[in-house]
Design an enzyme around this catalytic site. Structure first.
Site, mmCIF file in Angstrom:
data_model
loop_
_atom_site.group_PDB
_atom_site.id
_atom_site.type_symbol
_atom_site.label_atom_id
_atom_site.label_comp_id
_atom_site.label_asym_id
_atom_site.label_seq_id
_atom_site.Cartn_x
_atom_site.Cartn_y
_atom_site.Cartn_z
ATOM 1 C CE LYS A 1 6.267 -0.960 9.411
ATOM 2 N NZ LYS A 1 5.198 -0.333 8.656
ATOM 3 C CG HIS B 1 -1.520 -35.756 17.771
ATOM 4 N ND1 HIS B 1 -1.608 -36.973 18.405
ATOM 5 C CD2 HIS B 1 -2.561 -35.697 16.915
ATOM 6 C CE1 HIS B 1 -2.635 -37.644 17.913
ATOM 7 N NE2 HIS B 1 -3.245 -36.892 17.016
ATOM 8 N N GLY C 1 -4.560 -2.088 5.443
ATOM 9 C CA GLY C 1 -3.742 -3.203 4.950
ATOM 10 C C GLY C 1 -4.319 -4.567 5.307
ATOM 11 C CD GLU D 1 -0.936 -4.586 11.671
ATOM 12 O OE1 GLU D 1 0.288 -4.822 11.647
ATOM 13 O OE2 GLU D 1 -1.616 -4.510 10.628
ATOM 14 C CE LYS E 1 -3.651 2.212 2.641
ATOM 15 N NZ LYS E 1 -4.549 2.147 3.784
ATOM 16 C CD GLU F 1 9.992 -6.193 6.580
ATOM 17 O OE1 GLU F 1 9.510 -5.149 6.072
ATOM 18 O OE2 GLU F 1 10.086 -6.360 7.812
#
Ligand code: F6P
Length: 536
Positions: A501, A386, A269, A355, A208, A214
């Site tokens: 960030k 399990h 987002g 978030e 966006k 990244e």
């Protein structure tokens, strides 16, 4: 939207008294006392999704108080505010209109002088034309070959939604191979590039903001790889696409303007898979199926918007969760899908819920003294049984959970499906009822006793198809919204992710120079210096 401290309301206080009275009530006894709990505490959504919430520590009075709390907190008018495009995301001065994108036919919303319907129609036409061209083989790579692979580079909301949906709808996927690259470790992108041919691959850079480290770092690697192979930067125009609202940065990166699929600033987002971010979905399952996904979400939107509290599935789920989180003080919630195809749902919901609602300042700017979002975690039911199911049955924690199962599973082994679903039913039964009896504690030792009284919701999907998956995701989105309204927080910003960030940019330059680091705290300095020392 009103700004009310929920703990000061009449019904919060009433719920507190009610909790003090009923907190020791046992689910087993509730079922003994009332033979029609299932009828009272279950809902059917259009014969495609059923919710059984009877195995909870709730009485009719509990639900009545919770619904009244919802009324007192004015949840219904908050819902209207969101659907009508009011700028309810105040800290970012934005409207929140992922619901408008699913309502492509009827919405009349005008935002900042722009007709939403027109905007949405244009972008969907673009997605439709492009996806159909690629699927039909009309869109060719620079050397004239048909497209075989799509690489979606994105992270968070620009990755998880489409990745989860396409995992769920695997049986609807066509010949195009879809790859999702989200990790920044380098391995992910390089491993992916090894699997594809540059001549037959499209890269969708989904961001966006077009500034997420990244995503941009992986995209640079993909671009350089592509240019080194194709030997001509101009060939990018047939292979590179941006999904973004940042045209400037997309173009600077080398993407043609016509290759940009716009994301509107009023789509958050983590709520964006319905928008251009869903391009990979349209490419993989076809535009018609993508539309069905949106239609399912739209059907749930209508239910949410038009149904009274006591029948409203997202409101009910939100309130039950608040009952445990704020009164029983449970700290987590588990999502347990009994289908391998839904295995990414817990991860997706972690972003959606945490978030959105992991906040501690209210809508008036005050520090909050009550609990907000619980920790969301989960795993496929088969694995849960399990690994951590021991703690759920005999541990000291109260952990509310959503079991999600599927009724019809055509095309796969009926035997396996029945075995899986028998586990679904037996786990919810064992959690609620255990194996305790006066006799059992006398004859055997306590290690083997399960006392039950552990709550769960059972969510049954008739089948996994685009429409149902759309409705299911929309249900959880709206649960998230209702909780945010009641906790009196802003659910649509995410300021908490920014500091990390920012710091990472500074630390990156620290890592890259030869100097010893001493500008942080003792731990951070030493751990970075240790890294630098042994890196050489
Ligand atoms: O860092 C969190 C976040 O901002 C999410 O909210 C978002 O979904 C993700 O990063 C990706 O952002 P973008 O689409 O701008 O690359």
């Amino acid at each position: 939207m009103k700004n009310i401290n929920p703990t000061k309301t009449f019904f919060w206080k009433k719920l507190q008294h009610h909790y003090n009275r009923v907190r020791k009530v046992k689910i087993q006894d509730l079922f003994k006392e009332d033979k029609s709990r299932f009828l009272k505490f279950s809902k059917n959504f259009r014969d495609i999704i059923w919710i059984d919430y009877s195995k909870n520590k709730i009485l009719e009075e509990t639900m009545k108080n919770l619904f009244n709390l919802s009324k007192e907190m004015d949840v219904k008018s908050a819902i209207n505010s969101m659907f009508n495009g009011e700028k309810i995301n105040k800290t970012e001065n934005r409207a929140v209109l992922h619901t408008a994108i699913r309502n492509r036919n009827k919405n009349k919303i005008i935002l900042d002088g722009i007709k939403i319907k027109e905007e949405v129609r244009k972008i969907f036409k673009k997605i439709e034309n492009f996806s159909e061209d690629v699927i039909a083989g009309n869109w060719r790579g620079y050397s004239g070959k048909r497209i075989t692979d799509i690489v979606n580079i994105g992270i968070g909301g620009s990755d998880l939604g489409p990745r989860m949906v396409l995992k769920s709808l695997k049986s609807y996927r066509n010949h195009l191979k879809i790859h999702f690259v989200y990790s920044s470790d380098g391995i992910h992108i390089f491993e992916t590039l090894k699997k594809i041919s540059h001549e037959t691959t499209l890269f969708l850079i989904s961001s966006k903001t077009f500034s997420t480290h990244e995503t941009i770092s992986n995209s640079e690697i993909a671009k350089n790889w592509f240019i080194s192979k194709s030997k001509n930067i101009k060939h990018m125009q047939l292979h590179f696409f941006a999904i973004s609202m940042n045209y400037k940065k997309s173009i600077e990166f080398g993407i043609e303007k016509k290759n940009i699929f716009k994301i509107f600033d009023w789509i958050g987002g983590r709520y964006s898979l319905w928008s251009s971010v869903g391009l990979s979905i349209a490419l993989s399952i076809g535009f018609k199926n993508f539309e069905n996904l949106l239609d399912g979400a739209y059907a749930m939107d209508n239910h949410f918007l038009n149904t009274t509290e006591s029948d409203n599935i997202p409101i009910i789920l939100a309130l039950i969760s608040i009952w445990y989180n704020n009164f029983f003080r449970s700290e987590t919630e588990v999502i347990l899908p009994y289908s391998q195809r839904l295995s990414l749902l817990p991860t997706y919901l972690q972003q959606c819920l945490m978030e959105s609602n992991g906040k501690s300042v209210d809508r008036l700017g005050n520090f909050i003294k009550y609990q907000t979002c619980p920790i969301i975690w989960g795993e496929t039911g088969t694995n849960f049984q399990h690994s951590f199911c021991q703690l759920m049955h005999q541990g000291k924690k109260l952990i509310p959970c959503d079991f999600i199962g599927v009724i019809q599973n055509p095309g796969f082994s009926e035997k396996c499906h029945e075995e899986t679903m028998s586990n679904f039913f037996s786990q919810t039964r064992a959690l609620a009822f255990g194996n305790f009896s006066k006799k059992s504690t006398k004859n055997s030792n306590l290690y083997k006793v399960l006392f039950g009284n552990r709550p769960s919701n059972s969510i049954l999907l008739k089948k996994i198809d685009p429409y149902t998956i759309g409705a299911l995701i929309s249900m959880y989105e709206h649960k998230t919204f209702v909780q945010g309204v009641i906790w009196n927080i802003y659910s649509f910003d995410q300021w908490g992710v920014e500091l990390g960030k920012k710091l990472s940019f500074q630390i990156l330059s620290d890592i890259r120079n030869n100097k010893e680091i001493d500008n942080y705290d003792d731990s951070t300095n030493n751990i970075i210096n240790l890294y630098k020392k042994f890196k050489k």
